[in-house]
Write a protein that holds these residues in place. Structure first.
Motif, mmCIF file in Angstrom:
data_model
loop_
_atom_site.group_PDB
_atom_site.id
_atom_site.type_symbol
_atom_site.label_atom_id
_atom_site.label_comp_id
_atom_site.label_asym_id
_atom_site.label_seq_id
_atom_site.Cartn_x
_atom_site.Cartn_y
_atom_site.Cartn_z
ATOM 1 N N ALA A 15 72.597 33.369 15.224
ATOM 2 C CA ALA A 15 73.265 34.021 16.221
ATOM 3 C C ALA A 15 74.982 33.940 15.563
ATOM 4 O O ALA A 15 74.975 32.752 15.133
ATOM 5 N N SER A 16 75.406 34.863 15.936
ATOM 6 C CA SER A 16 77.008 34.784 15.277
ATOM 7 C C SER A 16 77.846 35.809 15.851
ATOM 8 O O SER A 16 77.340 36.787 16.478
ATOM 9 N N SER A 25 81.888 32.852 14.336
ATOM 10 C CA SER A 25 80.871 31.571 14.317
ATOM 11 C C SER A 25 79.525 31.859 13.856
ATOM 12 O O SER A 25 79.388 33.335 13.372
ATOM 13 N N ASP A 26 78.793 31.222 13.059
ATOM 14 C CA ASP A 26 77.564 31.604 12.398
ATOM 15 C C ASP A 26 76.607 30.296 12.602
ATOM 16 O O ASP A 26 76.867 29.370 12.136
ATOM 17 N N ALA A 59 75.394 28.656 21.281
ATOM 18 C CA ALA A 59 76.011 27.670 20.199
ATOM 19 C C ALA A 59 77.159 28.620 19.773
ATOM 20 O O ALA A 59 78.436 28.217 19.257
ATOM 21 N N ALA A 60 76.800 29.810 19.231
ATOM 22 C CA ALA A 60 77.562 30.838 18.516
ATOM 23 C C ALA A 60 78.844 31.307 19.459
ATOM 24 O O ALA A 60 79.820 31.247 19.075
ATOM 25 N N LEU A 61 78.434 31.386 20.490
ATOM 26 C CA LEU A 61 79.489 31.764 21.506
ATOM 27 C C LEU A 61 80.459 30.773 21.787
ATOM 28 O O LEU A 61 81.928 30.969 21.731
ATOM 29 N N GLU A 62 79.969 29.652 21.842
ATOM 30 C CA GLU A 62 80.816 28.249 22.258
ATOM 31 C C GLU A 62 81.725 27.989 20.931
ATOM 32 O O GLU A 62 82.939 27.944 21.027
ATOM 33 N N GLN A 63 81.246 27.980 19.681
ATOM 34 C CA GLN A 63 81.908 27.926 18.433
ATOM 35 C C GLN A 63 83.175 28.939 18.209
ATOM 36 O O GLN A 63 83.996 28.700 17.718
#
Ligand code: KG4
Ligand code: ZN
Length: 321
Positions: A15-16, A25-26, A59-63
Motif C-alpha cells: 500500500a502506498s 509512503s510506500d 501504515a501507508a496512511l500513517e507514514q
C-alpha cells in the motif's frame, strides 16, 4: 490529489500514497509463507493478504500523515484471482466508506507507468519495456491508456526464465536477484548460449535459452555456476537490447522506460542505460518489483483523466493491456 494504492495481485501485500509531488509512503510486505514451495501458492497468498492488507493500508496512511486520501486505487488484474479479490474488495470498501472515488488498475499498466514516478520523469510517447515474472512485452505508449504492443515473449517471461535457471543452479526462490548477484562473479562469455528468436515476426522467446542452459549443465556438470549465471544473463540482456534498438528504429521514439521485477537486474540496467541514441529511464530498484506506489500512480493518472470505477468492477485473472 492524494491517492492510496493497494496491490495484492501476487505475493506482495503493498500500500502506498502518491500525490503530485511523488511517493508519500510506500509499504511493501513480501509474504514469506511460500518459501518452502519454490513458488507462490494461491490459496496461501489470498489468506495472507486478507490478514495484512488492512494494516498495510493503515501504515501507508500513517507514514504519509493522512487520515483519509482523496481517492483509492487497487489492482484488479491480471493476477491470482483470490489475491486480487482481497485487495480490490478492500479498496472498494474503503472508498465507499470514505465517500471518495475508486479506480481499478491493471497491474501491467502500474509497472509500465512506474518510471513516471522518478524525477526527472520521462515524457510520453515512449517505448515501455515491461519485464516481470509473468510478462515480457515492449509497448509503444503514446499516452496514458494508449498502448500498442510492439513485441512480446511467445513463451516464458524473462523473470520466469531467471527463476527457472536459478533453480537449475540450486538458488533459492525467487531466483532472479540471487542469479544477478552470482553473475557478478562470472564470465559472461564462458558458456556459449543461443540468442533465441521465434521463427517469424519480431517477438521474443526465452524457453529455448532455459533449455540450452539445462543441456549445458547436463553435458558439463562441472561448469562454474557463476559463469553459467553470467552467460545466461548476457544472453537475456542481448535479446532485450536488440528488441529495444529495433523498436526505436521502427517507431522513431527514442525514450525508453523499463519496469517490472527484472528491471532491477544490474546487467540489464547497465546495458539499457548505455544504448546508443536511446534515453533510458529506470525506476529505483526497490520500485521495480511489485509495490503499491505504482498502483497509486497509475490510478492517479487515470483519475486525472476522468476515470472512476463503481463497486461492481470485476477482478480479472487475465487482462492484457
Ligand atoms: O514485477 P514482479 O515483482 O512480479 C510480477 O509482476 O511478475 O517481478 C518478479 C520477477 C521474478 O521473476 C524475479 O526473479 C525477478 O522479477 N527479479 C529479477 C531481479 N529482481 C527481481 N530478475 C533478475 N534480476 C534481478 N535483480
Ligand atoms: Zn508485477
Amino acid at each position: 490529489m492524494r491517492v492510496l494504492g493497494i496491490e495484492t495481485s501476487c505475493d506482495e501485500t503493498a500500500a502506498s500514497v502518491v500525490d503530485a509531488d511523488g511517493v508519500r509512503s510506500d509499504v511493501v510486505w513480501t509474504q514469506e509463507v511460500h518459501r518452502p514451495y519454490l513458488g507462490v501458492v494461491p490459496e496461501l497468498a489470498c489468506r495472507a493478504h486478507a490478514e495484512r492488507v488492512s494494516a498495510a493500508a493503515r501504515a501507508a496512511l500513517e507514514q504519509a500523515g493522512l487520515e483519509r486520501p482523496d481517492a483509492v486505487a487497487a489492482t484488479v488484474g491480471p493476477g491470482l484471482i483470490g489475491a486480487l479479490l482481497v485487495g480490490a474488495s478492500f479498496g472498494k470498501a474503503l472508498a465507499l466508506g470514505w465517500g471518495v472515488p475508486f479506480v481499478g488498475v491493471n497491474h501491467l499498466e502500474g509497472h509500465l507507468l512506474s518510471p513516471l514516478l522518478e524525477r526527472p520523469a520521462p515524457r510520453l510517447p515512449l517505448l515501455a519495456l515491461v519485464v516481470s515474472g509473468g510478462h515480457t512485452t515492449l509497448y509503444l505508449a503514446r499516452d496514458v491508456g494508449d498502448y500498442q504492443t510492439l513485441c512480446a515473449t511467445v513463451d516464458d517471461a524473462a523473470g520466469e526464465a531467471y527463476d527457472k535457471v536459478a533453480r537449475l543452479l540450486g538458488l533459492p526462490y525467487p531466483g532472479g536477484p540471487h542469479l544477478d548477484r552470482l553473475a557478478a562473479e562470472g564470465d559472461p562469455q564462458a558458456v556459449a548460449l543461443p540468442r533465441p528468436r521465434p521463427k517469424s515476426g519480431h517477438d521474443l522467446s526465452f524457453s529455448g535459452l532455459k533449455t540450452a542452459v539445462r543441456q549445458r549443465l547436463e553435458q558439463q556438470p562441472d561448469l562454474r555456476p557463476a559463469d553459467v549465471a553470467a552467460s545466461f544473463q548476457a544472453a537475456v540482456v542481448d535479446v532485450l537490447a536488440d528488441r529495444v534498438l529495433w523498436a526505436a528504429q521502427t517507431t522513431g521514439v527514442h525514450t525508453l522506460a523499463v519496469s517490472g521485477g527484472v528491471a532491477a537486474n544490474s546487467a540489464l540496467r547497465a546495458r539499457l542505460s548505455a544504448l546508443p541514441g536511446v534515453q533510458t529511464f529506470l525506476p529505483d530498484r526497490a520500485r521495480c518489483t511489485d509495490n503499491g506506489a505504482m498502483i497509486a500512480n497509475a490510478g492517479r493518472l487515470r483519475l486525472l483523466r476522468g476515470q472512476v470505477d463503481g463497486p461492481a468492477t470485476a477482478v480479472r485473472a487475465g487482462w492484457p493491456l
